[in-house]
Enzyme design. Sequence first.
Site, mmCIF file in Angstrom:
data_model
loop_
_atom_site.group_PDB
_atom_site.id
_atom_site.type_symbol
_atom_site.label_atom_id
_atom_site.label_comp_id
_atom_site.label_asym_id
_atom_site.label_seq_id
_atom_site.Cartn_x
_atom_site.Cartn_y
_atom_site.Cartn_z
ATOM 1 N N HIS A 1 4.652 -14.512 -27.240
ATOM 2 C CA HIS A 1 3.869 -15.530 -26.502
ATOM 3 C C HIS A 1 4.873 -16.388 -25.715
ATOM 4 O O HIS A 1 5.073 -17.566 -26.011
ATOM 5 C CB HIS A 1 3.058 -16.364 -27.502
ATOM 6 C CG HIS A 1 1.942 -17.146 -26.871
ATOM 7 N ND1 HIS A 1 1.596 -17.052 -25.539
ATOM 8 C CD2 HIS A 1 1.071 -18.046 -27.412
ATOM 9 C CE1 HIS A 1 0.576 -17.863 -25.299
ATOM 10 N NE2 HIS A 1 0.242 -18.478 -26.403
ATOM 11 N N ARG B 1 -3.414 -11.036 -21.378
ATOM 12 C CA ARG B 1 -3.446 -11.354 -22.811
ATOM 13 C C ARG B 1 -4.085 -10.160 -23.492
ATOM 14 O O ARG B 1 -5.243 -9.829 -23.219
ATOM 15 C CB ARG B 1 -4.261 -12.621 -23.079
ATOM 16 C CG ARG B 1 -4.584 -12.799 -24.552
ATOM 17 C CD ARG B 1 -5.128 -14.152 -24.895
ATOM 18 N NE ARG B 1 -4.080 -15.161 -24.885
ATOM 19 C CZ ARG B 1 -4.181 -16.360 -25.469
ATOM 20 N NH1 ARG B 1 -5.279 -16.697 -26.120
ATOM 21 N NH2 ARG B 1 -3.191 -17.226 -25.409
ATOM 22 N N GLN C 1 4.088 -19.933 -24.055
ATOM 23 C CA GLN C 1 3.932 -21.019 -25.023
ATOM 24 C C GLN C 1 5.293 -21.569 -25.445
ATOM 25 O O GLN C 1 5.524 -22.776 -25.393
ATOM 26 C CB GLN C 1 3.166 -20.511 -26.252
ATOM 27 C CG GLN C 1 2.977 -21.570 -27.314
ATOM 28 C CD GLN C 1 1.982 -22.633 -26.899
ATOM 29 O OE1 GLN C 1 0.849 -22.332 -26.560
ATOM 30 N NE2 GLN C 1 2.394 -23.893 -26.915
ATOM 31 N N CYS D 1 1.005 -24.571 -31.617
ATOM 32 C CA CYS D 1 0.548 -24.081 -30.309
ATOM 33 C C CYS D 1 -0.959 -24.219 -30.141
ATOM 34 O O CYS D 1 -1.439 -24.202 -29.009
ATOM 35 C CB CYS D 1 1.003 -22.640 -30.093
ATOM 36 S SG CYS D 1 0.282 -21.458 -31.238
ATOM 37 N N ASP E 1 1.945 -22.261 -37.125
ATOM 38 C CA ASP E 1 0.878 -21.564 -36.397
ATOM 39 C C ASP E 1 -0.099 -21.034 -37.450
ATOM 40 O O ASP E 1 0.196 -21.060 -38.657
ATOM 41 C CB ASP E 1 1.512 -20.414 -35.577
ATOM 42 C CG ASP E 1 0.528 -19.723 -34.633
ATOM 43 O OD1 ASP E 1 -0.587 -20.247 -34.419
ATOM 44 O OD2 ASP E 1 0.878 -18.642 -34.112
HETATM 45 N N1 CP Z 1 -1.855 -21.776 -27.531
HETATM 46 C C1 CP Z 1 -2.642 -20.908 -26.871
HETATM 47 O O1 CP Z 1 -2.197 -19.916 -26.291
HETATM 48 O O2 CP Z 1 -3.957 -21.246 -26.912
HETATM 49 P P1 CP Z 1 -5.169 -20.380 -26.390
HETATM 50 O O3 CP Z 1 -5.349 -19.234 -27.352
HETATM 51 O O4 CP Z 1 -6.338 -21.326 -26.416
HETATM 52 O O5 CP Z 1 -4.872 -19.872 -25.009
HETATM 53 N N1 NVA Z 2 -0.417 -16.482 -33.314
HETATM 54 C C1 NVA Z 2 -1.636 -16.905 -32.681
HETATM 55 C C2 NVA Z 2 -1.337 -17.730 -31.465
HETATM 56 C C3 NVA Z 2 -2.545 -18.249 -30.744
HETATM 57 C C4 NVA Z 2 -2.222 -18.998 -29.489
HETATM 58 C C5 NVA Z 2 -2.458 -15.679 -32.312
HETATM 59 O O1 NVA Z 2 -1.878 -14.703 -31.825
HETATM 60 O O2 NVA Z 2 -3.676 -15.698 -32.493
#
Ligand code: CP
Ligand code: NVA
Length: 302
Positions: A130, A103, A133, A261, A221
């Site tokens: 992502h 990540r 997800q 998400c 989101d």
């Molecule tokens: N939806 C998601 O990826 O959540 P986190 O940021 O908690 O991993």
């Molecule tokens: N778009 C958000 C998703 C979090 C799971 C981010 O990147 O922070």
Amino acid sequence: MKRDLLTILDLTRGEIEALLARARELKALHQKGQDPTPLKGKTLAMIFDKPSTRTRVSFEAGMAQLGGASIYLAPGQTQLARNEPVADTARVLSRYVDGVVIRTFAHATAEELARHASIPVINGLTDSHHPCQVLSDLMTIQEHFQDLSALKVAWVGDGNNMANSWITAALHLDFALYLACPEGYEPDAALLKQAQQLGRRIHLGRNPREAVQDAQVINTDVWASMGQEAEAAARKKVFQPYQVNAALLQLARPEAIVLHCLPAHREEEITSEVLDGPQSAAWDQAENRLHFQKALLEWLLG
Ligand code: CP
Ligand code: NVA
């Protein structure tokens, strides 16, 4: 040859369908207390440059349930933080473990890791995509609707990593995707162009009501993603008309489900009334991360 999952375009339609079917099986087995353990002796490293609740915990719990182990590498706590090259990190991790989740911010970092690793690399979120997800969200949708190709899926809000991943999903599968994003906050232009060239049913507009009208699935989101904290106040003004609330939901099909998400900023992009309401599938959606990623881990690392 090792396989990676950096974006949904790394998979074929057939692979997506097989993973979704296996995820459903693994969920049923888990509910009966009958988890298979095909990853005994396997280890997953997890490089996290951003915070996480769901992704981290679902991957760690998933590895444990499959009989394997995982090593969480917190933001700033590897030698990457002291400028050890990503390529060298990839080479070294490949000598120790059987797969890596990353990540991070720039998508190019995940690509570089994958290029130099001899083990599968899984994108656990970048600024651009992502995939885990959205793939597990397809599983949640299948729990409500049999035929994906009959669906209108709406995306309301920022054209962010999640929106891009929804476009990649719609490039492979047959549902109609209607995105409503404010000017200046559109998803990846190259992906949209690809969709157009392929004649996919992917529409980008400005009006959330148009996107949601008669939709069976409504997605939203946060307005400011991780790394965009400095823009949060400015974005809050721009995105106000994009809130998913009871009035907007009224325009969708009566059987529509709402996905987020998470984490959610309640009363910003979504009201508590909707997130906690009868049409919200957000909690099953969070759970399905576990089951889908177990199918993915079994396939990539098994
Ligand atoms: N939806 C998601 O990826 O959540 P986190 O940021 O908690 O991993
Ligand atoms: N778009 C958000 C998703 C979090 C799971 C981010 O990147 O922070």
